[in-house]
Design a protein around this motif. Structure first.
Motif, PDB file in Angstrom:
ATOM      1  N   CYS A   1       0.790  -1.229   0.000  1.00  0.00           N
ATOM      2  CA  CYS A   1       0.000   0.000   0.000  1.00  0.00           C
ATOM      3  C   CYS A   1       0.823   1.280   0.000  1.00  0.00           C
ATOM      4  N   LEU A   2       1.909   1.320   0.763  1.00  0.00           N
ATOM      5  CA  LEU A   2       2.650   2.576   0.933  1.00  0.00           C
ATOM      6  C   LEU A   2       3.226   3.142  -0.365  1.00  0.00           C
ATOM      7  N   PRO A   3       3.582   2.323  -1.377  1.00  0.00           N
ATOM      8  CA  PRO A   3       4.021   2.935  -2.636  1.00  0.00           C
ATOM      9  C   PRO A   3       2.963   3.841  -3.263  1.00  0.00           C
ATOM     10  N   TYR A   4       1.697   3.620  -2.950  1.00  0.00           N
ATOM     11  CA  TYR A   4       0.619   4.460  -3.491  1.00  0.00           C
ATOM     12  C   TYR A   4       0.284   5.634  -2.569  1.00  0.00           C
ATOM     13  N   GLY A   5       0.997   5.750  -1.451  1.00  0.00           N
ATOM     14  CA  GLY A   5       0.788   6.864  -0.548  1.00  0.00           C
ATOM     15  C   GLY A   5       0.178   6.435   0.776  1.00  0.00           C
ATOM     16  N   ARG A   6       0.351   7.301   1.777  1.00  0.00           N
ATOM     17  CA  ARG A   6      -0.177   6.982   3.103  1.00  0.00           C
ATOM     18  C   ARG A   6      -1.696   7.000   3.128  1.00  0.00           C
ATOM     19  N   LEU A   7      -2.329   7.804   2.266  1.00  0.00           N
ATOM     20  CA  LEU A   7      -3.789   7.793   2.199  1.00  0.00           C
ATOM     21  C   LEU A   7      -4.291   6.425   1.764  1.00  0.00           C
ATOM     22  N   ALA A   8      -3.643   5.841   0.750  1.00  0.00           N
ATOM     23  CA  ALA A   8      -4.036   4.507   0.295  1.00  0.00           C
ATOM     24  C   ALA A   8      -3.843   3.483   1.409  1.00  0.00           C
ATOM     25  N   TYR A   9      -2.757   3.620   2.154  1.00  0.00           N
ATOM     26  CA  TYR A   9      -2.494   2.676   3.248  1.00  0.00           C
ATOM     27  C   TYR A   9      -3.580   2.772   4.322  1.00  0.00           C
ATOM     28  N   HIS A  10      -3.906   3.996   4.754  1.00  0.00           N
ATOM     29  CA  HIS A  10      -4.913   4.149   5.804  1.00  0.00           C
ATOM     30  C   HIS A  10      -6.295   3.699   5.324  1.00  0.00           C
ATOM     31  N   LEU A  11      -6.633   3.996   4.067  1.00  0.00           N
ATOM     32  CA  LEU A  11      -7.919   3.548   3.530  1.00  0.00           C
ATOM     33  C   LEU A  11      -7.983   2.022   3.478  1.00  0.00           C
ATOM     34  N   ALA A  12      -6.891   1.399   3.066  1.00  0.00           N
ATOM     35  CA  ALA A  12      -6.867  -0.069   2.989  1.00  0.00           C
ATOM     36  C   ALA A  12      -7.033  -0.681   4.375  1.00  0.00           C
ATOM     37  N   VAL A  13      -6.371  -0.099   5.381  1.00  0.00           N
ATOM     38  CA  VAL A  13      -6.465  -0.636   6.741  1.00  0.00           C
ATOM     39  C   VAL A  13      -7.888  -0.489   7.280  1.00  0.00           C
ATOM     40  N   VAL A  14      -8.467   0.706   7.126  1.00  0.00           N
ATOM     41  CA  VAL A  14      -9.791   0.958   7.694  1.00  0.00           C
ATOM     42  C   VAL A  14     -10.876   0.195   6.945  1.00  0.00           C
ATOM     43  N   LEU A  15     -10.868   0.273   5.606  1.00  0.00           N
ATOM     44  CA  LEU A  15     -11.912  -0.409   4.837  1.00  0.00           C
ATOM     45  C   LEU A  15     -11.752  -1.930   4.921  1.00  0.00           C
ATOM     46  N   GLY A  16     -10.511  -2.406   5.000  1.00  0.00           N
ATOM     47  CA  GLY A  16     -10.302  -3.839   5.185  1.00  0.00           C
ATOM     48  C   GLY A  16     -10.845  -4.311   6.518  1.00  0.00           C
ATOM     49  N   SER A  17     -10.644  -3.499   7.571  1.00  0.00           N
ATOM     50  CA  SER A  17     -11.189  -3.854   8.877  1.00  0.00           C
ATOM     51  C   SER A  17     -12.710  -3.748   8.887  1.00  0.00           C
ATOM     52  N   ALA A  18     -13.259  -2.758   8.177  1.00  0.00           N
ATOM     53  CA  ALA A  18     -14.715  -2.608   8.123  1.00  0.00           C
ATOM     54  C   ALA A  18     -15.367  -3.721   7.316  1.00  0.00           C
ATOM     55  N   ALA A  19     -14.613  -4.325   6.387  1.00  0.00           N
ATOM     56  CA  ALA A  19     -15.181  -5.408   5.571  1.00  0.00           C
ATOM     57  C   ALA A  19     -15.536  -6.620   6.418  1.00  0.00           C
ATOM     58  N   ASN A  20     -14.829  -6.811   7.526  1.00  0.00           N
ATOM     59  CA  ASN A  20     -15.095  -7.965   8.379  1.00  0.00           C
ATOM     60  C   ASN A  20     -16.491  -7.916   8.989  1.00  0.00           C
ATOM     61  N   PRO A  21     -16.864  -6.857   9.727  1.00  0.00           N
ATOM     62  CA  PRO A  21     -18.234  -6.825  10.260  1.00  0.00           C
ATOM     63  C   PRO A  21     -19.302  -6.768   9.175  1.00  0.00           C
ATOM     64  N   LEU A  22     -18.994  -6.129   8.031  1.00  0.00           N
ATOM     65  CA  LEU A  22     -19.978  -6.106   6.941  1.00  0.00           C
ATOM     66  C   LEU A  22     -20.227  -7.514   6.408  1.00  0.00           C
ATOM     67  N   ALA A  23     -19.169  -8.319   6.321  1.00  0.00           N
ATOM     68  CA  ALA A  23     -19.342  -9.707   5.884  1.00  0.00           C
ATOM     69  C   ALA A  23     -20.179 -10.487   6.884  1.00  0.00           C
ATOM     70  N   CYS A  24     -20.028 -10.175   8.164  1.00  0.00           N
ATOM     71  CA  CYS A  24     -20.844 -10.854   9.176  1.00  0.00           C
ATOM     72  C   CYS A  24     -22.312 -10.465   9.048  1.00  0.00           C
ATOM     73  N   PHE A  25     -22.572  -9.184   8.762  1.00  0.00           N
ATOM     74  CA  PHE A  25     -23.948  -8.748   8.523  1.00  0.00           C
ATOM     75  C   PHE A  25     -24.541  -9.492   7.328  1.00  0.00           C
ATOM     76  N   LEU A  26     -23.738  -9.639   6.272  1.00  0.00           N
ATOM     77  CA  LEU A  26     -24.220 -10.352   5.091  1.00  0.00           C
ATOM     78  C   LEU A  26     -24.537 -11.801   5.419  1.00  0.00           C
ATOM     79  N   ALA A  27     -23.682 -12.428   6.236  1.00  0.00           N
ATOM     80  CA  ALA A  27     -23.906 -13.829   6.597  1.00  0.00           C
ATOM     81  C   ALA A  27     -25.162 -14.004   7.431  1.00  0.00           C
TER      82      ALA A  27
END
Length: 447
Positions: A304-330
């Motif tokens: 992620c960091l080659p694309y910038g710190r914004l990309a890194y922080h977005l990947a961390v937050v949205l990746g973490s948010a994907a977990n509870p969203l997947a649980c809601f879907l299940a």
């Protein structure tokens, strides 16, 4: 049969989610706070390697739980769960004042207090998978999905707290005229690491209180033996009986065509880990845990960091948010097909392979310096972790039909997979240095 009050059901789901939030919040919190603590600890950026080893050694918690089961058969899960929660709360509470303490060992300064407390928290977190999950065999399957939703929050909430803290904020100086870039300007955090660990302690106290609330709301759970599942347990007021029908069929039992002449009896015998379904589900849990808890986190910064710190922080937050969203879907749509879960796992592995390729090609991966590159890497992280989270929740829900032995095996599979993933990534990241990071405010890919 009369349905339990809606308010009681919602409250129970909430308590189960908060209970699950405490499983890995402590170690996840340490990981996201590393950019802050490495500035003051003598190990510097070698600290993540130490932490990876400590988390791997934390699997000794599995042996402690096994010893407990040998010495106290039939005593239930309440005592080990409370011990795990007490260790988590105490460890994070002590981190707040003690994390910057440095001790001289063999003539060199080391952060002994930080590393020792991190090891205690690793023991607690690793033991949580084989104590929390078997406890949930006393509840109907939908509550298992609420638990995994809470586990997703154990990663998401520390990330959000770190973003509020302002971790990793910097500014690159204007391009110099002599061709030599100036040093990046780092902004101080809004509050120190001690405050972060104090807030993390509060989250763990809330999780521990949620478990006590579950015991008060469902008093029958405190005295349930651990030998097998309780398919008749119903969440509701005292005296309300379970509905006659099962909420969902278990893939570990005979197909309907074979079961027409005989009704399988619930209990430990219903779970056969060496059967085709059982082995495949446990294998999926181990593989997805190895990737999401060991392999992919080790290369996230490189991808992620080659694309910038914004990309890194977005990947961390949205990746973490994907977990509870997947649980809601299940909770609404649960895939019960083994072939379907296998297909989803392959899809997740394709995203994971793309992210691994970006990490290998760091610091100059494809589309670096473009908006499309940022979109692809962030979307790949969110989709990869979301797909794997859904597979993990679905496989665990299907194993729920085997009762306490099945969920215990699920917890062991998750922990063993995580251990193998972490151990496999230690040599390429910390010994052979296969991956190269990109320095802040430096463009190594220019002409």
């Amino acid at each position: 049969m009369a349905a339990p009050p809606l308010g009681r059901l919602v409250l129970t789901h909430l308590l189960v989610a908060l209970f699950g939030m405490g499983s890995w919040a402590a170690i996840n919190g340490i990981w996201v706070e590393l950019p802050v603590v490495v500035k003051d600890l003598p190990e510097g950026w070698s600290l993540p390697s130490y932490l990876s080893v400590l988390v791997a050694l934390g699997n000794l918690g599995l042996l402690m739980v096994t010893l407990w089961r040998r010495l106290g058969p039939g005593k239930g899960e309440r005592a080990p769960i409370q011990a795990v929660q007490a260790l988590s709360v105490l460890g994070t509470a002590l981190l707040a004042p003690l994390w910057p303490r440095v001790t001289v060992v063999a003539g060199q300064a080391h952060s002994v207090a930080f590393l020792a407390l991190a090891f205690v928290l690793a023991l607690a977190c690793c033991a949580s998978n084989v104590t929390f999950l078997p406890f949930l065999s006393r509840l109907p399957p939908p509550f298992l999905r609420s638990f995994f939703l809470g586990q997703g929050l154990s990663a998401l909430l520390p990330c959000v707290l770190a973003l509020v803290q302002g971790v990793g904020r910097l500014e690159c100086p204007p391009a110099p005229t002599n061709g030599t870039p100036g040093p990046p300007l780092y902004f101080p955090e809004r509050f120190p690491a001690s405050t972060f660990f104090g807030a993390l302690t509060t989250l763990l106290v809330v999780s521990s209180a949620a478990f006590q609330g579950l015991l008060l709301l469902l008093p029958s759970l405190a005295s349930v033996p651990t030998e097998g599942p309780r398919p008749g347990l119903r969440v509701g007021a005292p005296g309300v009986k379970e509905e006659e029908e099962e909420e969902e069929a278990s893939p570990l039992q005979e197909p309907p065509g074979q079961a027409a002449s005989s009704t399988p009896s619930p209990g430990p015998a219903a779970f056969q880990p060496l059967s085709a379904h059982g082995a495949c589900l446990l294998g999926l849990l181990a593989a997805t845990s190895a990737l999401t808890n060991g392999v992919l986190p080790a290369v996230q910064s490189y991808s992620c960091l080659p694309y910038g710190r914004l990309a890194y922080h977005l990947a961390v937050v949205l990746g973490s948010a994907a977990n509870p969203l997947a649980c809601f879907l299940a909770m609404g749509i649960l895939c019960r097909s083994l072939a379907g879960l296998g297909g989803l796992s392959l899809l997740g592995m394709l995203f994971g392979a793309y992210l691994m390729a970006l990490a290998v090609l760091s610091p100059c991966p494809p589309l670096v310096g473009t908006s499309a590159g940022v979109v692809f890497v962030v979307a790949s992280w969110a989709l990869c972790l979301g797909v794997f989270s859904y597979v993990k929740v679905a496989a665990s829900s299907l194993l729920h039909g085997g009762g306490q032995p099945a969920l215990l095996a699920a917890g062991v599979a998750i922990q063993v997979g995580s251990l193998l993933g972490a151990v496999s990534m230690f040599p390429p990241t910390s010994i052979y240095h296969v991956f190269r990071s990109r320095k802040d405010c430096v463009d190594p890919c220019g002409p």
